[in-house]
Design a protein around this motif. Structure first.
Motif, PDB file in Angstrom:
ATOM      1  N   TRP A  36      35.751  34.005  49.331  1.00  0.00           N
ATOM      2  CA  TRP A  36      35.235  33.229  50.440  1.00  0.00           C
ATOM      3  C   TRP A  36      36.165  32.101  50.873  1.00  0.00           C
ATOM      4  N   TYR A  37      35.704  31.324  51.814  1.00  0.00           N
ATOM      5  CA  TYR A  37      36.495  30.313  52.504  1.00  0.00           C
ATOM      6  C   TYR A  37      37.179  29.344  51.533  1.00  0.00           C
ATOM      7  N   ASN A  38      38.487  29.210  51.754  1.00  0.00           N
ATOM      8  CA  ASN A  38      39.316  28.218  51.059  1.00  0.00           C
ATOM      9  C   ASN A  38      39.413  28.401  49.553  1.00  0.00           C
ATOM     10  N   CYS A  39      39.310  29.626  49.078  1.00  0.00           N
ATOM     11  CA  CYS A  39      39.557  29.915  47.665  1.00  0.00           C
ATOM     12  C   CYS A  39      41.052  30.124  47.441  1.00  0.00           C
ATOM     13  N   VAL A  40      41.493  29.863  46.213  1.00  0.00           N
ATOM     14  CA  VAL A  40      42.873  30.137  45.818  1.00  0.00           C
ATOM     15  C   VAL A  40      42.848  31.028  44.592  1.00  0.00           C
ATOM     16  N   LEU A  41      43.519  32.188  44.671  1.00  0.00           N
ATOM     17  CA  LEU A  41      43.704  33.088  43.544  1.00  0.00           C
ATOM     18  C   LEU A  41      45.205  33.257  43.381  1.00  0.00           C
ATOM     19  N   ARG A  42      45.772  32.582  42.369  1.00  0.00           N
ATOM     20  CA  ARG A  42      47.234  32.546  42.211  1.00  0.00           C
ATOM     21  C   ARG A  42      47.646  33.294  40.949  1.00  0.00           C
ATOM     22  N   GLY A  43      48.099  34.541  41.154  1.00  0.00           N
ATOM     23  CA  GLY A  43      48.555  35.391  40.063  1.00  0.00           C
ATOM     24  C   GLY A  43      50.063  35.368  39.970  1.00  0.00           C
ATOM     25  N   ASP A  44      50.622  34.232  39.618  1.00  0.00           N
ATOM     26  CA  ASP A  44      52.077  34.111  39.587  1.00  0.00           C
ATOM     27  C   ASP A  44      52.678  34.311  38.201  1.00  0.00           C
ATOM     28  N   ILE A  45      51.982  33.902  37.133  1.00  0.00           N
ATOM     29  CA  ILE A  45      52.546  34.038  35.787  1.00  0.00           C
ATOM     30  C   ILE A  45      51.723  34.994  34.905  1.00  0.00           C
ATOM     31  N   HIS A  46      50.695  35.570  35.461  1.00  0.00           N
ATOM     32  CA  HIS A  46      49.897  36.632  34.823  1.00  0.00           C
ATOM     33  C   HIS A  46      49.032  37.236  35.927  1.00  0.00           C
ATOM     34  N   ARG A  47      48.172  38.170  35.575  1.00  0.00           N
ATOM     35  CA  ARG A  47      47.403  38.880  36.598  1.00  0.00           C
ATOM     36  C   ARG A  47      45.977  38.346  36.732  1.00  0.00           C
ATOM     37  N   ILE A  48      45.426  38.595  37.921  1.00  0.00           N
ATOM     38  CA  ILE A  48      44.031  38.292  38.223  1.00  0.00           C
ATOM     39  C   ILE A  48      43.398  39.578  38.739  1.00  0.00           C
ATOM     40  N   GLU A  49      42.223  39.913  38.207  1.00  0.00           N
ATOM     41  CA  GLU A  49      41.475  41.075  38.676  1.00  0.00           C
ATOM     42  C   GLU A  49      40.060  40.641  39.011  1.00  0.00           C
ATOM     43  N   VAL A  50      39.577  41.049  40.181  1.00  0.00           N
ATOM     44  CA  VAL A  50      38.202  40.773  40.594  1.00  0.00           C
ATOM     45  C   VAL A  50      37.523  42.123  40.780  1.00  0.00           C
ATOM     46  N   GLY A  51      36.492  42.385  39.990  1.00  0.00           N
ATOM     47  CA  GLY A  51      35.837  43.684  39.977  1.00  0.00           C
ATOM     48  C   GLY A  51      34.937  43.939  41.177  1.00  0.00           C
ATOM     49  N   ALA A  52      34.489  45.158  41.265  1.00  0.00           N
ATOM     50  CA  ALA A  52      33.654  45.624  42.370  1.00  0.00           C
ATOM     51  C   ALA A  52      32.424  44.744  42.555  1.00  0.00           C
ATOM     52  N   ARG A  53      32.177  44.415  43.801  1.00  0.00           N
ATOM     53  CA  ARG A  53      30.988  43.675  44.244  1.00  0.00           C
ATOM     54  C   ARG A  53      30.901  42.248  43.730  1.00  0.00           C
ATOM     55  N   SER A  54      31.915  41.769  43.046  1.00  0.00           N
ATOM     56  CA  SER A  54      31.913  40.371  42.596  1.00  0.00           C
ATOM     57  C   SER A  54      32.241  39.467  43.765  1.00  0.00           C
ATOM     58  N   ASN A  55      31.714  38.241  43.732  1.00  0.00           N
ATOM     59  CA  ASN A  55      32.008  37.299  44.803  1.00  0.00           C
ATOM     60  C   ASN A  55      32.550  35.998  44.242  1.00  0.00           C
ATOM     61  N   VAL A  56      33.590  35.504  44.907  1.00  0.00           N
ATOM     62  CA  VAL A  56      34.248  34.246  44.555  1.00  0.00           C
ATOM     63  C   VAL A  56      33.939  33.302  45.705  1.00  0.00           C
ATOM     64  N   GLN A  57      33.047  32.350  45.469  1.00  0.00           N
ATOM     65  CA  GLN A  57      32.518  31.547  46.562  1.00  0.00           C
ATOM     66  C   GLN A  57      33.426  30.373  46.925  1.00  0.00           C
TER      67      GLN A  57
END
Length: 189
Positions: A45-66
């Motif tokens: 959602w609005y104005n989130c930051v997901l920064r996978g620069d030194i390792h990985r980030i995974e967001v699974g099905a139907r999950s929400n990051v508010q």
């Protein structure tokens, strides 16, 4: 510029390009950088930051990051291989949460303004309450609620409470479709 989400910042980093499922939703102002995977019907959602620069980030099905949440990772060090941020399916991440190098199992819930730190695990159907701080290496067993700073066990979740998490994920899937339709309509106008 990303063709599907021209209103968001989606950037490669050192050869790692974010992978976003065709049914996912990325809101305006979101920043997704590097080794990040967003699953089917997930929403950032609005104005989130997901920064996978030194390792990985995974967001699974139907999950929400508010709105306003920040996801980062812990990179490799001499004493560890580092800590990715792994979000299971049907998870709810409340507004302004910080999730750093930890794992959320399916249907986990992180409340508004909560912080989950390196090498933590939030079990299936468990909840980290609003404003709570889960310090490094802590584990919340499945279906438990933890609150406070530092977070401590409060109680077991009932089936009705776990069902509310399922309801929230479905509601956010539908809400994402409505926002996408509105944004696409505004872009065409």
């Amino acid at each position: 510029m990303n063709e599907r989400f021209p209103w968001a910042t989606i950037l490669p980093f050192e050869g790692k390009v974010p992978q976003i499922h065709e049914t996912a939703f990325i809101a305006p102002g979101a920043r997704i950088i590097g080794d990040v995977t967003i699953g089917p019907e997930a929403s950032v959602w609005y104005n989130c930051v997901l920064r996978g620069d030194i390792h990985r980030i995974e967001v699974g099905a139907r999950s929400n990051v508010q709105d306003g949440s920040v996801f980062h990772v812990e990179g490799p060090r001499p004493d560890t291989e580092g800590c990715p941020t792994i979000i299971g399916e049907d998870c709810v991440i409340g507004h302004m949460a910080v999730v750093h190098g930890c794992t959320l199992e399916d249907r986990a819930f992180v409340g508004m303004g909560a912080v989950a730190m390196d090498d933590c695990r939030i079990g299936q159907g468990a909840m980290l309450g609003a404003g709570a701080l889960l310090s490094p290496g802590k584990q919340i067993p499945p279906r438990q609620i933890w609150i406070g700073r530092p977070a401590k066990f409060l109680k077991e979740q009932s089936e009705a409470q776990v069902e509310k998490i399922r309801f929230q994920t479905e509601r956010y899937c539908q809400l994402a479709k409505r926002h996408l339709a509105t944004l696409n309509g505004a872009a065409e106008a």
